[in-house]
Design a protein around this motif. Structure first.
Motif, mmCIF file in Angstrom:
data_model
loop_
_atom_site.group_PDB
_atom_site.id
_atom_site.type_symbol
_atom_site.label_atom_id
_atom_site.label_comp_id
_atom_site.label_asym_id
_atom_site.label_seq_id
_atom_site.Cartn_x
_atom_site.Cartn_y
_atom_site.Cartn_z
ATOM 1 N N LYS A 121 0.826 -1.217 0.000
ATOM 2 C CA LYS A 121 0.000 0.000 0.000
ATOM 3 C C LYS A 121 0.857 1.263 0.000
ATOM 4 C CE LYS A 121 -3.880 -2.315 2.270
ATOM 5 N NZ LYS A 121 -4.778 -2.365 3.434
ATOM 6 N N ASN A 122 1.817 1.316 -0.934
ATOM 7 C CA ASN A 122 2.616 2.505 -1.169
ATOM 8 C C ASN A 122 2.599 2.797 -2.669
ATOM 9 O OD1 ASN A 122 4.059 3.587 1.363
ATOM 10 N ND2 ASN A 122 4.293 1.369 1.584
ATOM 11 N N SER A 123 3.578 3.549 -3.165
ATOM 12 C CA SER A 123 3.666 3.863 -4.598
ATOM 13 C C SER A 123 5.052 3.505 -5.128
ATOM 14 C CB SER A 123 3.373 5.348 -4.831
ATOM 15 O OG SER A 123 2.079 5.690 -4.382
ATOM 16 N N LEU A 124 5.585 2.377 -4.688
ATOM 17 C CA LEU A 124 6.919 1.945 -5.105
ATOM 18 C C LEU A 124 6.910 1.529 -6.569
ATOM 19 C CD1 LEU A 124 7.800 -0.159 -1.922
ATOM 20 C CD2 LEU A 124 8.525 2.178 -2.458
ATOM 21 N N THR A 125 8.006 1.817 -7.257
ATOM 22 C CA THR A 125 8.109 1.511 -8.687
ATOM 23 C C THR A 125 9.372 0.698 -8.956
ATOM 24 O OG1 THR A 125 9.249 3.615 -9.044
ATOM 25 C CG2 THR A 125 6.861 3.602 -9.354
ATOM 26 N N ALA A 126 9.643 0.475 -10.250
ATOM 27 C CA ALA A 126 10.816 -0.273 -10.726
ATOM 28 C C ALA A 126 10.669 -1.764 -10.399
ATOM 29 C CB ALA A 126 12.100 0.312 -10.145
ATOM 30 N N ASN A 182 3.409 -0.128 -7.537
ATOM 31 C CA ASN A 182 3.507 -0.017 -9.000
ATOM 32 C C ASN A 182 4.773 -0.706 -9.500
ATOM 33 O OD1 ASN A 182 1.125 1.660 -9.334
ATOM 34 N ND2 ASN A 182 2.328 3.313 -8.394
ATOM 35 N N LEU A 183 5.104 -1.829 -8.897
ATOM 36 C CA LEU A 183 6.314 -2.560 -9.258
ATOM 37 C C LEU A 183 6.160 -3.197 -10.638
ATOM 38 C CD1 LEU A 183 6.915 -4.235 -5.782
ATOM 39 C CD2 LEU A 183 8.137 -2.268 -6.735
ATOM 40 N N THR A 184 7.263 -3.234 -11.375
ATOM 41 C CA THR A 184 7.252 -3.783 -12.733
ATOM 42 C C THR A 184 8.328 -4.858 -12.857
ATOM 43 O OG1 THR A 184 8.785 -2.059 -13.453
ATOM 44 C CG2 THR A 184 6.419 -1.616 -13.713
ATOM 45 N N GLY A 185 8.420 -5.438 -14.060
ATOM 46 C CA GLY A 185 9.456 -6.418 -14.324
ATOM 47 C C GLY A 185 9.121 -7.794 -13.783
ATOM 48 N N PRO A 186 10.084 -8.705 -13.822
ATOM 49 C CA PRO A 186 9.826 -10.097 -13.439
ATOM 50 C C PRO A 186 9.949 -10.334 -11.942
ATOM 51 C CG PRO A 186 12.083 -9.875 -14.184
ATOM 52 C CD PRO A 186 11.468 -8.507 -14.327
ATOM 53 N N ILE A 187 9.443 -11.490 -11.533
ATOM 54 C CA ILE A 187 9.685 -11.975 -10.173
ATOM 55 C C ILE A 187 11.102 -12.552 -10.146
ATOM 56 C CG2 ILE A 187 9.009 -13.654 -8.418
ATOM 57 C CD1 ILE A 187 6.165 -13.503 -9.525
ATOM 58 N N PRO A 188 11.979 -12.054 -9.276
ATOM 59 C CA PRO A 188 13.380 -12.518 -9.321
ATOM 60 C C PRO A 188 13.520 -13.991 -8.940
ATOM 61 C CG PRO A 188 13.019 -11.115 -7.400
ATOM 62 C CD PRO A 188 11.772 -11.031 -8.232
ATOM 63 N N GLU A 189 14.387 -14.677 -9.686
ATOM 64 C CA GLU A 189 14.636 -16.093 -9.399
ATOM 65 C C GLU A 189 15.302 -16.278 -8.040
ATOM 66 O OE1 GLU A 189 16.912 -17.727 -12.556
ATOM 67 O OE2 GLU A 189 15.354 -17.469 -14.092
#
Length: 969
Positions: A463-468, A489-496
């Motif tokens: 419940k924040n506005s984190l990105t990248a 607002n996180l993007t990209g893949p789930i890290p292995e």
């Protein structure tokens, strides 16, 4: 039992004759003690030295005599496990000064004549099963008695007015009983009294005036009763009082002005009442206070500046009131103050910087109206371990200076109004275990340095506005068990690298913009309970694994690219072009490519797809595997048969001799006797005799030649077991562990390839079966459940006293004997392994989900008894609710701890209790037990109580009501 009673009657009838005739050398002391022994049961033979042929009892167990007169002056049998009733034989001990029978199982009512003994100074009958009322005239016979303790029994009725007759009484403890009625004013006549404990009863009405007459009183506790009205105006006239506890009653009104006189008082608790008004300025005159607990009342207004006079104060609890104003600067002058709790008031203003400089270890300010930025000054020796500023209106940046708080273990800044990025300095907090900054306005990326926080077990950034992207460095947080990054607002893949976090239990990435496929390596996470990735842009198939095969659809919904059975969407297949093979072509003629040559098209073609070739290859591999497994099975059966034959026929096995035979192995029975199995050793390996299977191996029931049933555990961790010497040393150590609530280890069998442990057979089945597989008609009652919880707690406390960690607490490892008594098994077996590898333990031994403490899989955190406390807490909640630690619902995974905690906070305790109890449970017991279970499952190990403390708490919780005892307890 009938013959026992007849023996007692006979002894009583001949005592006068023996004493008068002189036909025997037995004196009154010997006669009295023998009569007492005849009326009790002694399961541990503690009184074996008591012999009627011995005319001198001074060397008997628990007996002490006067050096000059050689008469018995002290009888101390505490913790002897004796049961029965207190007989009249004690009345023959005319020179007895101390009678201490605490922590036994004596039952029945109090004898009205006990205080008739003229020399008696101390009477301690605490922690037994005495019942009934205090008989009329009991206290009226006081002579020179100084100390009376009847605590932790089931004594009911009123406190008789003749209690005021004991003018020499120094200490009176009637706590943890079922006493009712009002407090008699005659009790204030005991002007020699120094200690009065009437806590944990059902006393009602107002506290009578007259306490000022007790000018020697040092301690008084009336905690956990139903007292009403105000504190008496003369309370403060007991000027030697050091401890005053009236918490958890229904008292109200202002604090009496006379309390300002209590300058030597060190402990004052008025918690959980309805006291009101402002905190008086004279509180500063109680300058001896070390603990001040006014939490859970209706106090209002600001804080007086006189608080600065409390220079010895260590603990200040003012939470759950209506205090207003700012943070009191007067606390900065309290040089000894360590623990400050001002949570859930209406405090306003900024947070002063001196809060971080005052030597506090715990600061709890949640649920107020503080505002402004959080300013942390430069520090080199910060002592703060717990900081909770949640639920306020703090604004500005997440302070980069948080790294100055080097000792910080718990940081909660959730549901404030913080903005900006999470500072990289968070990674410098090497002791931080819990980070909660959810519900703010934080932005930017999650710092890479978070991977340096090796002790972090819980991270909540939702419940924040984190990105990248989610940083791959998060995979270095080896202790992480709870990770919530949802609603950002996180993007990209789930890290292995997430697959490195073998302690992960709960993951929530929902409502972000994550893309790509889900790493297949996540299927190997051994303790995963919940994995929510709903409302993202993920694609591809889910990992193949036991957890992901059963993941609720709600955890993956709204990811259009996901496919598989969980989302009812087939994954697209790849159909390659066919390969044409010419059977007549020469493999050596590659130059002309005969397979694809037009001249060969007239020959018969074999067209096979890649999938067909794979199928053919797989079939060949399966066939080879079947053949291999068959051969291995034949070898295993031959080996097992040889072992069984050796067991059944070898004299070395069937004897008690410790000699080792390479062919037959070595059998040792700790108690001696003939250990031969009546049905032969095949019974040990017979599937029909199997009782169950666990992390260490299968358990079978068999019968010894003497007709006694035993349980045999056939270890399946032979490859991990120590050498024979180390194995035998550890097993013999466990064989010496004796406790009524532990399954006794009676012997063992050893060969290099086969190890058996021989336990007592417990006929009542496992607690798991009683909770989850029995019909409603066979359900456990509330009292049975409470006794089981207490029995388990006592067993663990005993193990921890012996420096033994159980490691494997769960309901299937708790057995019930024929009378419903709990017996804990599988204790200490982890020590049989050559090294305490917590990953081996977590995957093989503690296989049941939900019981394992979060720190268990963290290499940087020491495994202690607190891991057992966590498992015990989960087990308590399981016993109360009848639900498993992890419940798989139709659309979700529910953790029992979370469900119960939520129900408690919302006042829905009755809804989460086992429905088979049909509402037959006392809330005054239920709620404290639930709270105890939740405290035991605290994420921070240091916040969990010791098991010895748990036992004491449970014994204090016992139902205090008189009228409902029969129905509920």
């Amino acid at each position: 039992m009938k013959s026992l009673h007849l023996g007692v009657i006979y002894l009583l009838s001949i005592l006068p004759l023996l004493a008068e005739s002189g036909a025997t050398t037995l004196n009154d002391d010997v006669l009295g003690l023998i009569v007492f022994k005849a009326g009790v049961e002694d399961p541990r033979s503690k009184l074996a030295s008591w012999n009627e042929d011995d005319v001198d009892p001074c060397n008997w167990a628990g007996v002490r005599c006067d050096a000059k007169s050689n008469r018995v002056t002290e009888l101390a049998l505490d913790g002897f496990a004796l049961s029965g009733r207190l007989g009249r034989g004690l009345l023959w001990l005319q020179f007895l000064e101390t009678l201490s029978l605490s922590m036994n199982n004596f039952s029945g009512s109090l004898s009205p004549d006990l205080l008739r003994l003229e020399s008696l100074r101390t009477l301690d009958l605490s922690a037994n099963h005495l019942s009934g009322t205090i008989p009329d005239g009991f206290f009226g016979q006081c002579r020179s008695i100084r100390d009376i303790s009847l605590a932790k029994n089931s004594i009911s009725g009123k406190i008789p007015p003749d209690v005021g007759s004991c003018s020499t009484l120094v200490s009176l403890n009637l706590s943890s009983n079922q006493l009712s009625g009002s407090l008699p004013s005659e009790i204030w006549s005991l002007n020699a009294l120094r200690s009065l404990d009437l806590s944990d009863n059902s006393l009602v009405g107002e506290i009578p005036l007259g306490i000022s007459r007790m000018f020697n009183l040092r301690m008084i506790s009336l905690r956990r009763n139903r007292l009403t009205g105000q504190l008496p105006n003369d309370t403060g006239n007991c000027m030697l009082l050091k401890s005053l506890d009236v918490g958890e009653n229904q008292l109200s009104g202002d604090l009496p002005y006379s309390m300002r006189n209590l300058s030597t008082c060190t402990y004052l608790s008025l918690s959980s009442n309805s006291f009101s008004g402002e905190l008086p300025a004279w509180i500063g005159e109680m300058n001896g206070l070390e603990t001040l607990d006014l939490s859970g009342n209706k106090f209002s207004g600001g804080f007086p500046s006189s608080l600065s006079n409390l220079q010895l104060l260590k603990v200040l609890k003012l939470s759950d009131n209506s205090f207003s104003g700012g943070m009191p600067d007067s606390l900065a002058a309290c040089r000894s103050l360590l623990d400050v709790d001002l949570s859930r008031n209406t405090l306003t203003g900024n947070l002063p910087s001196w809060v971080f400089e005052s030597g506090f270890t715990q600061i709890l300010l949640s649920g107020n109206k503080f505002s402004g930025p959080i300013v942390i000054p430069p520090l080199t020796d910060s002592t703060i371990q717990v900081l909770d500023l949640s639920g306020n209106a703090f604004s500005g940046k997440f302070p980069n200076e948080v790294s100055n708080l080097r000792s910080l273990e718990f940081l909660n800044l959730s549901f404030d109004s913080l903005s900006g990025p999470i500072p990289a300095s968070v990674g410098e907090l090497k002791s931080l275990q819990v980070l909660d900054v959810s519900g703010n306005r934080l932005s930017g990326s999650i710092p890479l340095e978070v991977g340096l926080a090796a002790s972090l077990r819980e991270m909540r950034l939702e419940k924040n506005s984190l990105t990248a992207e989610i940083p791959i460095q998060i995979g270095s947080c080896s202790s992480l068990a709870y990770l919530d990054l949802s609603q950002n607002n996180l993007t990209g893949p789930i890290p292995e690298t997430l697959a490195n976090l073998t302690n992960l239990q709960v993951v929530d990435f929902s409502r972000n913009q994550l893309s790509g496929t889900i790493p297949k390596q996540l299927a190997d996470l051994p303790h995963l309970l919940s994995f929510n990735i709903s409302h993202n842009q993920l694609s591809g198939d889910l990992p193949a694994g036991s957890f992901f095969n059963k993941i609720p659809p709600s955890s993956v919904t709204d990811n259009p690219g996901l496919c598989g059975s969980v989302v009812n969407l087939s994954c697209p297949g790849v159909l390659p072009k066919p390969i044409v093979l010419n059977p007549n072509s020469s493999s050596g003629d590659s130059s002309s490519n005969p397979v694809l040559s037009p001249s060969n098209l007239s020959h018969k073609k074999i067209i096979l797809s890649i999938s067909a070739l794979i199928a053919i290859g797989a079939a060949a591999v399966i066939a080879l595997g079947v053949i291999t497994i068959t051969v291995l099975n034949l070898r295993v059966r031959a080996s097992t048969s040889n072992s069984a034959t050796g067991l059944a026929l070898s004299d070395g096995y069937l004897s008690h001799s410790p000699a080792t035979d390479a062919n037959s192995g070595k059998l040792v029975m700790f108690a001696g006797g003939d250990p031969e199995f009546s049905a032969g050793a095949h019974a040990v390996l017979n599937k029909d005799c199997e009782l169950g299977r666990g992390g260490f191996g299968a358990v079978y029931k068999t019968v010894l030649r003497d007709g006694r049933s035993v349980a045999i555990k056939k270890l399946t961790v032979s490859s991990l077991v120590k050498s024979q010497d180390d194995f035998e040393k550890e097993v013999k150590r466990l064989g010496k562990v004796q406790h009524p609530n532990l399954v006794a280890l009676e012997g063992y069998y050893w060969t290099p390839s086969l190890q058996l442990l021989i336990y007592e057979f417990v006929p009542g089945g496992s607690l798991y079966n009683h909770l989850h597989e029995c019909s409603a008609s066979d359900t456990l009652s509330w009292q049975e459940r409470f006794d089981i919880i207490l029995g388990i707690a006592k067993s663990l406390a005993h193990l921890h006293h012996l420096k033994i960690i159980h490691y494997n607490i769960k309901s299937s490892n708790v057995l019930l004997d024929g009378s419903g008594e709990a017996k804990v098994g599988d204790y200490g077996l982890a020590k049989l392994l050559p090294m305490l590898d917590r990953y081996v333990l977590s995957s093989k031994i503690q296989s049941a989900l939900g019981y394992m403490a979060p720190e268990f899989a963290c290499r940087t955190v020491k495994i202690t008894e607190k891991c057992d406390v966590y498992g015990f807490g989960v087990l308590v909640l399981e016993i109360l609710t009848g639900k498993r630690p992890v419940e798989y619902m139709e659309d979700d995974v529910v953790l029992l701890c979370d469900m119960v905690r939520e129900a408690l906070e919302e006042g829905r305790v009755e809804e989460c209790m086992d429905g088979r109890l049909c509402g037959k449970f006392p809330l005054e017991e239920t709620i404290p037990v639930i709270k105890l279970g939740l405290i035991c499952t605290s994420q921070v190990p240091s916040n969990r109580p010791d098991m010895a403390e748990v036992v004491n708490i449970l014994e204090l919780i016992r139902c205090p009501q008189d009228g409902r005892q029969e129905e509920f307890c």
